[in-house]
Design a protein around this motif. Structure first.
Motif, PDB file in Angstrom:
ATOM      1  N   LEU A 160      61.980 -35.546  61.345  1.00 61.45           N
ATOM      2  CA  LEU A 160      60.834 -35.407  60.455  1.00 61.45           C
ATOM      3  C   LEU A 160      60.318 -36.770  60.013  1.00 61.45           C
ATOM      4  O   LEU A 160      59.111 -37.048  60.056  1.00 61.45           O
ATOM      5  CB  LEU A 160      61.221 -34.558  59.240  1.00 61.45           C
ATOM      6  CG  LEU A 160      60.146 -34.392  58.169  1.00 61.45           C
ATOM      7  CD1 LEU A 160      59.947 -32.916  57.840  1.00 61.45           C
ATOM      8  CD2 LEU A 160      60.528 -35.128  56.898  1.00 61.45           C
TER       9      LEU A 160
ATOM     10  N   ILE B 143      59.851 -29.835  59.776  1.00 67.35           N
ATOM     11  CA  ILE B 143      60.613 -29.622  60.996  1.00 67.35           C
ATOM     12  C   ILE B 143      61.344 -28.283  60.863  1.00 67.35           C
ATOM     13  O   ILE B 143      61.987 -28.019  59.854  1.00 67.35           O
ATOM     14  CB  ILE B 143      61.645 -30.743  61.248  1.00 67.35           C
ATOM     15  CG1 ILE B 143      60.943 -32.038  61.650  1.00 67.35           C
ATOM     16  CG2 ILE B 143      62.650 -30.325  62.322  1.00 67.35           C
ATOM     17  CD1 ILE B 143      60.347 -32.024  63.046  1.00 67.35           C
TER      18      ILE B 143
ATOM     19  N   THR C  57      48.086 -31.082  59.555  1.00 67.79           N
ATOM     20  CA  THR C  57      49.463 -30.650  59.286  1.00 67.79           C
ATOM     21  C   THR C  57      50.245 -30.644  60.588  1.00 67.79           C
ATOM     22  O   THR C  57      49.857 -29.997  61.552  1.00 67.79           O
ATOM     23  CB  THR C  57      49.461 -29.256  58.645  1.00 67.79           C
ATOM     24  OG1 THR C  57      48.780 -29.323  57.379  1.00 67.79           O
ATOM     25  CG2 THR C  57      50.877 -28.753  58.426  1.00 67.79           C
ATOM     26  N   LEU C  58      51.359 -31.357  60.588  1.00 67.09           N
ATOM     27  CA  LEU C  58      52.140 -31.556  61.806  1.00 67.09           C
ATOM     28  C   LEU C  58      53.526 -30.935  61.644  1.00 67.09           C
ATOM     29  O   LEU C  58      54.275 -31.291  60.735  1.00 67.09           O
ATOM     30  CB  LEU C  58      52.267 -33.042  62.117  1.00 67.09           C
ATOM     31  CG  LEU C  58      53.004 -33.421  63.412  1.00 67.09           C
ATOM     32  CD1 LEU C  58      52.263 -32.878  64.633  1.00 67.09           C
ATOM     33  CD2 LEU C  58      53.146 -34.939  63.509  1.00 67.09           C
ATOM     34  N   VAL C  59      53.861 -30.018  62.561  1.00 64.56           N
ATOM     35  CA  VAL C  59      55.122 -29.292  62.498  1.00 64.56           C
ATOM     36  C   VAL C  59      55.837 -29.425  63.839  1.00 64.56           C
ATOM     37  O   VAL C  59      55.233 -29.227  64.896  1.00 64.56           O
ATOM     38  CB  VAL C  59      54.890 -27.797  62.183  1.00 64.56           C
ATOM     39  CG1 VAL C  59      56.214 -27.039  62.141  1.00 64.56           C
ATOM     40  CG2 VAL C  59      54.135 -27.645  60.870  1.00 64.56           C
ATOM     41  N   GLY C  60      57.120 -29.758  63.778  1.00 62.52           N
ATOM     42  CA  GLY C  60      57.920 -29.848  64.989  1.00 62.52           C
ATOM     43  C   GLY C  60      59.116 -28.927  64.914  1.00 62.52           C
ATOM     44  O   GLY C  60      59.459 -28.402  63.850  1.00 62.52           O
TER      45      GLY C  60
ATOM     46  N   LYS D  71      58.946 -39.071  63.066  1.00 59.88           N
ATOM     47  CA  LYS D  71      57.741 -38.664  63.771  1.00 59.88           C
ATOM     48  C   LYS D  71      56.590 -38.290  62.845  1.00 59.88           C
ATOM     49  O   LYS D  71      55.541 -37.844  63.299  1.00 59.88           O
ATOM     50  CB  LYS D  71      58.067 -37.521  64.728  1.00 59.88           C
ATOM     51  CG  LYS D  71      59.169 -37.948  65.711  1.00 59.88           C
ATOM     52  CD  LYS D  71      59.395 -36.999  66.842  1.00 59.88           C
ATOM     53  CE  LYS D  71      60.497 -37.538  67.755  1.00 59.88           C
ATOM     54  NZ  LYS D  71      60.684 -36.744  68.979  1.00 59.88           N
TER      55      LYS D  71
ATOM     56  N   ARG E 277      50.882 -38.695  65.571  1.00 60.55           N
ATOM     57  CA  ARG E 277      50.370 -39.560  64.506  1.00 60.55           C
ATOM     58  C   ARG E 277      49.973 -40.934  65.036  1.00 60.55           C
ATOM     59  O   ARG E 277      48.847 -41.398  64.828  1.00 60.55           O
ATOM     60  CB  ARG E 277      51.430 -39.737  63.418  1.00 60.55           C
ATOM     61  CG  ARG E 277      51.865 -38.468  62.700  1.00 60.55           C
ATOM     62  CD  ARG E 277      50.795 -37.926  61.792  1.00 60.55           C
ATOM     63  NE  ARG E 277      51.344 -36.920  60.879  1.00 60.55           N
ATOM     64  CZ  ARG E 277      50.651 -35.890  60.402  1.00 60.55           C
ATOM     65  NH1 ARG E 277      49.400 -35.688  60.782  1.00 60.55           N
ATOM     66  NH2 ARG E 277      51.206 -35.024  59.557  1.00 60.55           N
TER      67      ARG E 277
ATOM     68  N   LEU F 176      55.420 -35.070  70.423  1.00 58.20           N
ATOM     69  CA  LEU F 176      55.397 -34.976  68.962  1.00 58.20           C
ATOM     70  C   LEU F 176      55.312 -36.360  68.334  1.00 58.20           C
ATOM     71  O   LEU F 176      54.549 -36.583  67.388  1.00 58.20           O
ATOM     72  CB  LEU F 176      56.647 -34.245  68.472  1.00 58.20           C
ATOM     73  CG  LEU F 176      56.825 -34.113  66.954  1.00 58.20           C
ATOM     74  CD1 LEU F 176      55.662 -33.355  66.320  1.00 58.20           C
ATOM     75  CD2 LEU F 176      58.150 -33.426  66.633  1.00 58.20           C
TER      76      LEU F 176
ATOM     77  N   CYS G 283      56.262 -35.934  60.478  1.00 61.15           N
ATOM     78  CA  CYS G 283      55.956 -34.501  60.354  1.00 61.15           C
ATOM     79  C   CYS G 283      55.908 -34.066  58.890  1.00 61.15           C
ATOM     80  O   CYS G 283      56.516 -34.676  58.021  1.00 61.15           O
ATOM     81  CB  CYS G 283      57.006 -33.670  61.081  1.00 61.15           C
ATOM     82  SG  CYS G 283      57.019 -33.905  62.858  1.00 61.15           S
ATOM     83  N   ASP G 284      55.191 -32.975  58.655  1.00 61.18           N
ATOM     84  CA  ASP G 284      55.191 -32.327  57.348  1.00 61.18           C
ATOM     85  C   ASP G 284      56.327 -31.320  57.236  1.00 61.18           C
ATOM     86  O   ASP G 284      56.774 -30.990  56.139  1.00 61.18           O
ATOM     87  CB  ASP G 284      53.855 -31.616  57.117  1.00 61.18           C
ATOM     88  CG  ASP G 284      52.687 -32.587  57.146  1.00 61.18           C
ATOM     89  OD1 ASP G 284      52.566 -33.389  56.208  1.00 61.18           O
ATOM     90  OD2 ASP G 284      51.920 -32.554  58.136  1.00 61.18           O
TER      91      ASP G 284
END
Length: 216
Positions: free
Chosen positions: A151, A159, A132-135, A154, A124, A120, A156-157
């Motif tokens: 969030l 978490i 769109t990045l989701v963890g 890393k 980026r 993750l 993210c958009d």
């Protein structure tokens, strides 16, 4: 939308017959992949070893170790518009796996571990992913604090946090209770079946991706 979802555990080999793993069943990731496919999205599921059936309409890329999952994501992420990292990836692996079965000997043994690459965290900075990045954040304490730190760290958009210390939800369960952590607020999703929570998450990710494209 083209979506990549990771799911399940990883296995880190000790020798040809033994490995280290975790309690992830893969059910949340598989439910998400199914929900994305049912919503009409082109879905690639990168999965560690599970006993689950592959959802209809989903392309499966099976992997075993954290290094294999890292390589699979690196090879495919560039063509995706959204990515959801749901897999429970091992943070460490044995520094060296024995080529032969380890035989019983001393009363105790010492193993050396090395850190696995951060999949993750690489999305980026190393892979250059702009979608769109989701963890996911599976925690046993301080859920919102740790999820928000993840969030920010890393890029993210969103978490999606869950408290795996609670009995009956999370690992090994068909149910979950989630905390959606965004850059500017958090939102709780009460306990429900994972296959009911998944479409709700898909709608949120669709909204995030639509917003991203509008602002691009």
């Amino acid at each position: 939308m083209k979506v990549l979802v990771t799911a399940g555990p990883t296995r880190e080999a000790l020798d040809p017959v033994r490995y280290l793993t975790n309690r992830s069943s893969g059910k949340m990731g598989y439910a998400l992949a199914q929900a994305f496919a049912e919503a009409g999205h082109e879905t690639l599921l990168v999965s560690g070893p599970t006993e689950l059936d592959v959802p209809s309409g989903v392309d499966l890329l099976p992997v075993e170790s954290a290094l294999e999952m890292f390589d699979a994501v690196r090879r495919h992420l560039f063509r995706m518009e959204a990515a959801v990292f749901c897999a429970a990836v091992a943070d460490y692996r044995p520094a060296k796996a024995s080529a032969q079965k380890m035989k019983k000997g001393d009363d105790s043994i010492t193993l050396e571990f090395v850190k696995n690459p951060d999949i993750l965290g690489s999305a980026r900075k190393e892979f250059g992913f702009q979608g769109t990045l989701v963890g996911f954040a599976a925690e046993t304490q301080n859920l919102e604090t740790y999820a928000r730190a993840k969030l920010l760290r890393k890029g993210c958009d969103l978490i999606i946090g869950n408290d795996v210390s609670k009995a009956g939800i999370g690992f090994d369960s068909d149910r979950n209770e989630l905390l959606l952590v965004y850059p500017d607020h958090s939102e709780s999703l009460p306990e429900d079946e994972k296959h009911h929570l998944a479409p709700r998450l898909v709608r949120e990710i669709e909204r995030l991706e639509a917003t991203r494209k509008q602002s691009a």
